[in-house]
Design a protein around this motif. Structure first.
Motif, mmCIF file in Angstrom:
data_model
loop_
_atom_site.group_PDB
_atom_site.id
_atom_site.type_symbol
_atom_site.label_atom_id
_atom_site.label_comp_id
_atom_site.label_asym_id
_atom_site.label_seq_id
_atom_site.Cartn_x
_atom_site.Cartn_y
_atom_site.Cartn_z
ATOM 1 N N ALA A 24 0.537 -1.078 0.153
ATOM 2 C CA ALA A 24 -0.144 0.105 0.164
ATOM 3 C C ALA A 24 1.261 1.728 0.305
ATOM 4 O O ALA A 24 0.550 2.295 -0.897
ATOM 5 C CB ALA A 24 -0.973 -0.032 1.408
ATOM 6 N N ALA A 25 1.809 1.315 0.938
ATOM 7 C CA ALA A 25 2.677 3.058 0.835
ATOM 8 C C ALA A 25 3.722 2.852 -0.723
ATOM 9 O O ALA A 25 3.616 3.733 -1.250
ATOM 10 C CB ALA A 25 4.397 2.243 2.705
ATOM 11 N N ASN A 80 6.035 6.885 4.068
ATOM 12 C CA ASN A 80 3.953 6.732 3.452
ATOM 13 C C ASN A 80 3.943 5.930 5.003
ATOM 14 O O ASN A 80 3.198 5.336 5.281
ATOM 15 C CB ASN A 80 3.928 6.070 2.767
ATOM 16 N N VAL A 81 4.761 5.345 6.098
ATOM 17 C CA VAL A 81 4.391 4.240 6.419
ATOM 18 C C VAL A 81 4.492 5.333 7.993
ATOM 19 O O VAL A 81 5.701 5.240 8.512
ATOM 20 C CB VAL A 81 5.112 2.778 6.544
ATOM 21 N N GLU A 82 3.825 4.867 9.116
ATOM 22 C CA GLU A 82 4.002 5.327 10.254
ATOM 23 C C GLU A 82 3.259 3.741 11.578
ATOM 24 O O GLU A 82 2.662 2.838 10.991
ATOM 25 C CB GLU A 82 2.818 6.100 11.210
ATOM 26 N N ILE A 83 4.265 3.700 12.492
ATOM 27 C CA ILE A 83 5.086 2.398 13.097
ATOM 28 C C ILE A 83 4.750 2.231 14.608
ATOM 29 O O ILE A 83 5.174 3.264 15.196
ATOM 30 C CB ILE A 83 6.282 1.410 12.294
ATOM 31 N N HIS A 84 4.024 1.925 14.825
ATOM 32 C CA HIS A 84 3.234 2.481 16.369
ATOM 33 C C HIS A 84 3.749 0.299 16.634
ATOM 34 O O HIS A 84 2.716 -0.096 17.147
ATOM 35 C CB HIS A 84 1.972 2.502 16.845
ATOM 36 N N SER A 318 -5.135 -3.462 -3.059
ATOM 37 C CA SER A 318 -6.542 -3.166 -2.626
ATOM 38 C C SER A 318 -7.441 -2.061 -2.074
ATOM 39 O O SER A 318 -7.712 -1.073 -2.746
ATOM 40 C CB SER A 318 -8.008 -4.795 -2.943
ATOM 41 N N ALA A 319 -6.396 -1.920 -0.979
ATOM 42 C CA ALA A 319 -6.623 -0.809 -0.550
ATOM 43 C C ALA A 319 -6.087 0.681 -1.101
ATOM 44 O O ALA A 319 -7.447 1.409 -1.442
ATOM 45 C CB ALA A 319 -6.353 -0.505 1.760
ATOM 46 N N TYR A 325 -5.319 5.083 -5.532
ATOM 47 C CA TYR A 325 -4.159 5.098 -5.841
ATOM 48 C C TYR A 325 -3.721 4.532 -6.823
ATOM 49 O O TYR A 325 -4.376 3.352 -7.110
ATOM 50 C CB TYR A 325 -3.341 4.819 -4.765
ATOM 51 N N PRO A 326 -2.909 4.519 -8.130
ATOM 52 C CA PRO A 326 -2.642 4.005 -8.801
ATOM 53 C C PRO A 326 -2.408 2.850 -8.799
ATOM 54 O O PRO A 326 -1.212 3.125 -8.049
ATOM 55 C CB PRO A 326 -1.516 4.711 -9.867
ATOM 56 N N THR A 327 -2.279 1.431 -8.888
ATOM 57 C CA THR A 327 -1.701 0.361 -9.461
ATOM 58 C C THR A 327 -1.976 -0.180 -10.753
ATOM 59 O O THR A 327 -2.151 0.000 -11.681
ATOM 60 C CB THR A 327 -2.949 -0.606 -8.122
ATOM 61 N N GLU A 328 -0.692 -1.275 -10.277
ATOM 62 C CA GLU A 328 -0.588 -2.284 -11.626
ATOM 63 C C GLU A 328 -1.234 -2.887 -12.195
ATOM 64 O O GLU A 328 -2.034 -3.755 -11.672
ATOM 65 C CB GLU A 328 1.441 -2.865 -11.285
ATOM 66 N N HIS A 329 -1.882 -1.896 -13.324
ATOM 67 C CA HIS A 329 -2.770 -3.106 -14.058
ATOM 68 C C HIS A 329 -2.310 -4.836 -14.330
ATOM 69 O O HIS A 329 -1.635 -5.230 -14.644
ATOM 70 C CB HIS A 329 -2.961 -3.032 -15.572
ATOM 71 N N GLY A 330 -2.867 -5.543 -13.736
ATOM 72 C CA GLY A 330 -2.431 -6.911 -13.767
ATOM 73 C C GLY A 330 -1.938 -7.807 -13.084
ATOM 74 O O GLY A 330 -1.710 -8.563 -12.548
#
Length: 369
Positions: A24-25, A80-84, A318-319, A325-330
């Protein structure tokens, strides 16, 4: 009360959760990972054996090294990632879409997320027998944590209860650490794990007693031994009890999905024996009946860590896609192809049977039905 916000909340920092967060990030979404343990990696950090599967899922690599690979991937998109860590999600309140969270034992706060990926993993199953509360009775996960995380051997001689992959692998790891395995007892008529794992401990002289189980733990203050017994076709004790000299009893009788958050979110749930418990129905994107919730990994059904990583990828992809957000087709089809390859064996057939029960084509069809 402080409220944190994020686009995607990933609950669980194990194989599925880290894979979901990385995917996702990488797509550009802002991701928050909440992990109850003190460190990320989940069960991977305990796994010193080499993985099976495919090259894409790091076949031939030891589990703790796979954890490092995933953490490095997270670091590459850390902006893009925050960790707890040391943070437990204690509940979800659908009235206002708020999660409650506890960091350690003192800091209590709220989290709001547009999308949530539940990758909470599984809980060990235990079985009842007299004196099972004595010191020296462990779940297999606790034994792995002691040895592979903290470098502590739990005792000198162990009785292993369960001949699935976990029981067999942990038996071998115990022997590598110098602990004697007195025997492995298995209630079923056959070994449940991969034969390659069983063969390794058999070659080292460890008996695997099928249709046997523990009858009683022995000891006053700590474990000093155990009684085992044979079982009939109805899993009832038969014959005389046999005494086993041991100071550890390790229980490795399976896992159950951890799904409380999914139930609280109103996701449609089903009890599916092939997936080892109560799981959420989902579509090919790992989306549940609550369109803002996704599931992945052992929380969606007990399976190998390799499959958990791919399911995490699907959920993260998927999220992010749902948020625009653009994701790679296929890519979705590619990931499903990898899952199908991982599930092509005998154990995978059972998983596929379970998935037939919970997979839906379109949530619109289910709602209309």
């Amino acid at each position: 009360m402080k409220t944190l916000s994020t686009e995607i909340l990933v609950i669980g920092g194990g194989a599925a959760g880290l894979s979901a967060a990385a995917e996702a990030a990488a797509a550009g979404a802002k991701v928050m990972v909440a992990e109850s343990d003190l460190h990320l990696g989940g069960q991977l950090v305990k796994q010193t054996h080499k993985f099976f599967g495919s090259k894409d899922e790091y076949a031939g690599t030891r589990g703790f090294k796979i954890a490092n690979i995933l953490l490095n991937e997270i670091d590459s998109c850390r902006e893009n990632v925050e960790i707890h860590t040391n943070t437990t999600i204690t509940g979800f309140y659908s009235e206002d879409g708020t999660f409650t969270a506890m960091r350690g034992e003192e800091k209590y706060f709220h989290i709001k997320a547009k999308k949530t990926i539940v990758a909470t993993g599984a809980q060990e199953r235990l079985i009842p027998f007299p004196n099972n509360d004595l010191p020296g009775v462990y779940g297999a996960g606790a034994v792995q944590t002691l040895m592979n995380v903290y470098g502590v051997v739990p005792g000198k001689r162990v009785l292993m209860v369960g001949a699935g992959n976990i029981g067999l692998i942990v038996s071998y790891q115990l022997m590598q650490a110098g602990v004697e395995v007195a025997a492995v007892v298995e209630a079923a008529p056959r070994v449940g794990g991969y034969w390659v794992h069983a063969a390794k401990i058999r070659r080292m002289g460890v008996p695997i007693l099928l249709r046997h189980s523990i009858r009683k733990a022995v000891g006053e203050q700590v474990i000093t031994g155990a009684y085992i017994t044979a079982l009939n076709d109805r899993f009832e004790p038969v014959g005389e009890k046999k005494y086993v000299d041991c100071d550890i009893i390790c229980i490795a009788v399976g896992l159950s999905p951890t799904t409380e958050i999914l139930s609280q979110a109103g996701c449609k749930m089903m009890y599916v024996p092939q997936l080892c418990g109560l799981v959420a129905q989902r579509d090919r994107t790992m989306k549940t009946s609550n369109p803002d919730f996704f599931t992945a990994g052992d929380a969606s059904g007990i399976e190998e860590a390799s499959a958990a990583m791919v399911e995490g990828r699907i959920a993260g992809l998927s999220a992010a896609s749902d948020l625009g957000y653009p994701t790679e087709h296929g890519k979705l089809d590619e990931y499903w192809g990898r899952l199908q390859a991982l599930r092509s064996g005998e154990a995978g057939a059972r998983i596929c049977q379970g998935l037939e029960c919970v997979l839906v084509n379109r949530w619109e069809d289910v709602s209309n039905g």
